[in-house]
Design a protein around this motif. Structure first.
Motif, PDB file in Angstrom:
ATOM      1  N   VAL A 106       0.881  -1.167   0.000  1.00  0.00           N
ATOM      2  CA  VAL A 106       0.000   0.000   0.000  1.00  0.00           C
ATOM      3  C   VAL A 106       0.921   1.221   0.000  1.00  0.00           C
ATOM      4  O   VAL A 106       1.581   1.508   1.012  1.00  0.00           O
ATOM      5  CB  VAL A 106      -0.929   0.027   1.224  1.00  0.00           C
ATOM      6  N   PHE A 107       0.989   1.896  -1.139  1.00  0.00           N
ATOM      7  CA  PHE A 107       1.917   3.016  -1.284  1.00  0.00           C
ATOM      8  C   PHE A 107       1.314   4.313  -0.764  1.00  0.00           C
ATOM      9  O   PHE A 107       0.094   4.481  -0.726  1.00  0.00           O
ATOM     10  CB  PHE A 107       2.328   3.161  -2.747  1.00  0.00           C
ATOM     11  N   ARG A 108       2.185   5.229  -0.392  1.00  0.00           N
ATOM     12  CA  ARG A 108       1.731   6.512   0.174  1.00  0.00           C
ATOM     13  C   ARG A 108       1.044   7.388  -0.862  1.00  0.00           C
ATOM     14  O   ARG A 108       0.183   8.193  -0.534  1.00  0.00           O
ATOM     15  CB  ARG A 108       2.921   7.286   0.766  1.00  0.00           C
ATOM     16  N   ASP A 109       1.442   7.267  -2.129  1.00  0.00           N
ATOM     17  CA  ASP A 109       0.839   8.114  -3.162  1.00  0.00           C
ATOM     18  C   ASP A 109       0.791   7.371  -4.495  1.00  0.00           C
ATOM     19  O   ASP A 109       1.225   6.227  -4.602  1.00  0.00           O
ATOM     20  CB  ASP A 109       1.587   9.454  -3.281  1.00  0.00           C
ATOM     21  N   LYS A 110       0.256   8.037  -5.491  1.00  0.00           N
ATOM     22  CA  LYS A 110       0.042   7.417  -6.804  1.00  0.00           C
ATOM     23  C   LYS A 110       1.184   7.710  -7.774  1.00  0.00           C
ATOM     24  O   LYS A 110       1.095   7.398  -8.963  1.00  0.00           O
ATOM     25  CB  LYS A 110      -1.264   7.940  -7.425  1.00  0.00           C
ATOM     26  N   THR A 111       2.273   8.318  -7.286  1.00  0.00           N
ATOM     27  CA  THR A 111       3.381   8.650  -8.169  1.00  0.00           C
ATOM     28  C   THR A 111       4.137   7.390  -8.576  1.00  0.00           C
ATOM     29  O   THR A 111       3.949   6.318  -7.992  1.00  0.00           O
ATOM     30  CB  THR A 111       4.368   9.614  -7.482  1.00  0.00           C
ATOM     31  N   ASP A 112       5.015   7.540  -9.558  1.00  0.00           N
ATOM     32  CA  ASP A 112       5.834   6.409  -9.998  1.00  0.00           C
ATOM     33  C   ASP A 112       6.728   5.874  -8.874  1.00  0.00           C
ATOM     34  O   ASP A 112       7.163   4.725  -8.908  1.00  0.00           O
ATOM     35  CB  ASP A 112       6.720   6.820 -11.182  1.00  0.00           C
ATOM     36  N   TRP A 113       6.998   6.742  -7.873  1.00  0.00           N
ATOM     37  CA  TRP A 113       7.876   6.347  -6.776  1.00  0.00           C
ATOM     38  C   TRP A 113       7.119   5.537  -5.725  1.00  0.00           C
ATOM     39  O   TRP A 113       7.738   4.803  -4.955  1.00  0.00           O
ATOM     40  CB  TRP A 113       8.487   7.588  -6.106  1.00  0.00           C
ATOM     41  N   GLY A 114       5.798   5.697  -5.671  1.00  0.00           N
ATOM     42  CA  GLY A 114       5.024   5.093  -4.591  1.00  0.00           C
ATOM     43  C   GLY A 114       5.039   5.960  -3.340  1.00  0.00           C
ATOM     44  O   GLY A 114       4.107   5.974  -2.552  1.00  0.00           O
ATOM     45  N   HIS A 115       6.120   6.686  -3.170  1.00  0.00           N
ATOM     46  CA  HIS A 115       6.264   7.685  -2.105  1.00  0.00           C
ATOM     47  C   HIS A 115       7.207   8.753  -2.636  1.00  0.00           C
ATOM     48  O   HIS A 115       8.415   8.533  -2.717  1.00  0.00           O
ATOM     49  CB  HIS A 115       6.831   7.046  -0.828  1.00  0.00           C
ATOM     50  N   ASP A 116       6.654   9.884  -3.021  1.00  0.00           N
ATOM     51  CA  ASP A 116       7.457  11.000  -3.519  1.00  0.00           C
ATOM     52  C   ASP A 116       8.044  11.732  -2.318  1.00  0.00           C
ATOM     53  O   ASP A 116       7.368  12.512  -1.641  1.00  0.00           O
ATOM     54  CB  ASP A 116       6.581  11.939  -4.350  1.00  0.00           C
ATOM     55  N   LYS A 117       9.319  11.473  -2.049  1.00  0.00           N
ATOM     56  CA  LYS A 117       9.963  12.025  -0.857  1.00  0.00           C
ATOM     57  C   LYS A 117      10.121  13.543  -0.907  1.00  0.00           C
ATOM     58  O   LYS A 117      10.272  14.192   0.131  1.00  0.00           O
ATOM     59  CB  LYS A 117      11.338  11.365  -0.665  1.00  0.00           C
ATOM     60  N   SER A 118      10.084  14.101  -2.108  1.00  0.00           N
ATOM     61  CA  SER A 118      10.267  15.549  -2.229  1.00  0.00           C
ATOM     62  C   SER A 118       9.101  16.327  -1.631  1.00  0.00           C
ATOM     63  O   SER A 118       9.246  17.495  -1.254  1.00  0.00           O
ATOM     64  CB  SER A 118      10.458  15.948  -3.695  1.00  0.00           C
ATOM     65  N   VAL A 119       7.923  15.692  -1.526  1.00  0.00           N
ATOM     66  CA  VAL A 119       6.729  16.385  -1.016  1.00  0.00           C
ATOM     67  C   VAL A 119       6.956  16.890   0.402  1.00  0.00           C
ATOM     68  O   VAL A 119       6.671  18.044   0.726  1.00  0.00           O
ATOM     69  CB  VAL A 119       5.500  15.455  -1.079  1.00  0.00           C
ATOM     70  N   ALA A 120       7.466  16.031   1.269  1.00  0.00           N
ATOM     71  CA  ALA A 120       7.695  16.416   2.664  1.00  0.00           C
ATOM     72  C   ALA A 120       8.757  17.503   2.772  1.00  0.00           C
ATOM     73  O   ALA A 120       8.654  18.409   3.606  1.00  0.00           O
ATOM     74  CB  ALA A 120       8.111  15.197   3.483  1.00  0.00           C
ATOM     75  N   ILE A 121       9.769  17.417   1.919  1.00  0.00           N
ATOM     76  CA  ILE A 121      10.837  18.415   1.957  1.00  0.00           C
ATOM     77  C   ILE A 121      10.332  19.768   1.461  1.00  0.00           C
ATOM     78  O   ILE A 121      10.610  20.815   2.072  1.00  0.00           O
ATOM     79  CB  ILE A 121      12.048  17.924   1.133  1.00  0.00           C
ATOM     80  N   LYS A 122       9.563  19.768   0.392  1.00  0.00           N
ATOM     81  CA  LYS A 122       9.002  21.025  -0.115  1.00  0.00           C
ATOM     82  C   LYS A 122       8.058  21.657   0.911  1.00  0.00           C
ATOM     83  O   LYS A 122       8.026  22.888   1.065  1.00  0.00           O
ATOM     84  CB  LYS A 122       8.269  20.776  -1.434  1.00  0.00           C
ATOM     85  N   ALA A 123       7.299  20.831   1.621  1.00  0.00           N
ATOM     86  CA  ALA A 123       6.397  21.346   2.661  1.00  0.00           C
ATOM     87  C   ALA A 123       7.191  21.998   3.786  1.00  0.00           C
ATOM     88  O   ALA A 123       6.800  23.053   4.318  1.00  0.00           O
ATOM     89  CB  ALA A 123       5.525  20.222   3.206  1.00  0.00           C
ATOM     90  N   ALA A 124       8.308  21.374   4.171  1.00  0.00           N
ATOM     91  CA  ALA A 124       9.163  21.941   5.223  1.00  0.00           C
ATOM     92  C   ALA A 124       9.751  23.273   4.774  1.00  0.00           C
ATOM     93  O   ALA A 124       9.830  24.232   5.570  1.00  0.00           O
ATOM     94  CB  ALA A 124      10.273  20.957   5.580  1.00  0.00           C
ATOM     95  N   LYS A 125      10.164  23.352   3.530  1.00  0.00           N
ATOM     96  CA  LYS A 125      10.719  24.606   3.007  1.00  0.00           C
ATOM     97  C   LYS A 125       9.668  25.711   3.010  1.00  0.00           C
ATOM     98  O   LYS A 125       9.965  26.875   3.309  1.00  0.00           O
ATOM     99  CB  LYS A 125      11.286  24.387   1.603  1.00  0.00           C
ATOM    100  N   LYS A 126       8.428  25.355   2.695  1.00  0.00           N
ATOM    101  CA  LYS A 126       7.346  26.343   2.731  1.00  0.00           C
ATOM    102  C   LYS A 126       7.123  26.869   4.147  1.00  0.00           C
ATOM    103  O   LYS A 126       6.684  27.999   4.329  1.00  0.00           O
ATOM    104  CB  LYS A 126       6.045  25.741   2.188  1.00  0.00           C
ATOM    105  N   ARG A 127       7.418  26.040   5.136  1.00  0.00           N
ATOM    106  CA  ARG A 127       7.299  26.459   6.539  1.00  0.00           C
ATOM    107  C   ARG A 127       8.497  27.298   6.968  1.00  0.00           C
ATOM    108  O   ARG A 127       8.584  27.733   8.121  1.00  0.00           O
ATOM    109  CB  ARG A 127       7.184  25.245   7.462  1.00  0.00           C
TER     110      ARG A 127
END
Length: 213
Positions: free
Chosen positions: A135-156
């Protein structure tokens, strides 16, 4: 002062062996299948999530058997625990970003010891009849796009540091403010002209961070 947030891959970074490759090789389809899937991923014939799903599906053994084998033959980098303790003592958020699975990471990371450690990973559903399901975290080719969490942190407004080693870490390395790389991630960073520090253990990472103002 800008708040630091450290992110780390698990397989091959915190763990000395990739737990998914280890299990697929020893309890699933074997070395040749793992090598073939790896080649198909590199050639773009399979996405990473498709490859991981195929490897896990080849395993039709009880999870308890996998757990015993992992505990016996796989270790984490001994310097990770003091590194995580240092992050905790400095109130630096530490997040594990994994293309692997919570059930495997939990065998090595005792949550009671690190109550503030965040783990973002996929979920495994062992099934001896149909093979283990993912059961993957997202529908991307990666199954879990790790950049999402990093981009969210940068926005903070956080200064993001990423530690990784392989294919699933590329997006995260491209998004982070600072990168520590080893194995194939080193070559990717060089090709993409991403500034990085090369490391072998978390002791190397800790020494470098302690030198920074």
């Amino acid at each position: 002062m800008t708040k630091i947030h450290i992110f780390s891959d698990f397989d091959g970074t915190i763990s000395e062996k990739d737990t998914l490759v280890f299990l697929a090789t020893n309890l699933g389809g074997g070395t040749k299948m793992v090598q073939t899937i790896g080649r198909l991923i590199r050639e773009g014939e399979l996405t990473l999530s498709e490859g991981i799903a195929a490897e896990m599906r080849s395993i039709r053994r009880p999870f308890a058997e996998a757990e015993a084998l992992l505990r016996e033959q796989v270790r984490i980098d001994p310097s990770f625990v003091p590194f995580a303790a240092w992050c905790e003592s400095k109130a630096i958020p530490l997040t594990i970003l994994s293309a692997g699975f919570h059930q495997l990471i939990d065998l090595f990371i005792q949550r009671a010891d690190f109550p503030h450690l965040e783990i973002l990973a996929n979920t495994l559903k062992p099934n001896e009849e149909t093979g283990w399901q993912c059961v993957f975290r997202d529908k991307t080719d990666w199954g879990h796009d790790k950049s999402v969490a990093i981009k969210a942190a940068k926005k903070r407004g956080e200064h993001t540091i990423f530690i990784g080693d392989g294919l699933s870490d590329r997006g995260a390395a491209e998004a982070a403010d600072e990168v520590f790389a080893k194995h194939s991630l080193v070559e990717h960073c060089r090709q993409r002209k991403i500034n990085f520090y090369e490391y072998q253990t978390f002791d190397d990472v800790l020494k470098k961070l302690q030198q920074q103002p």
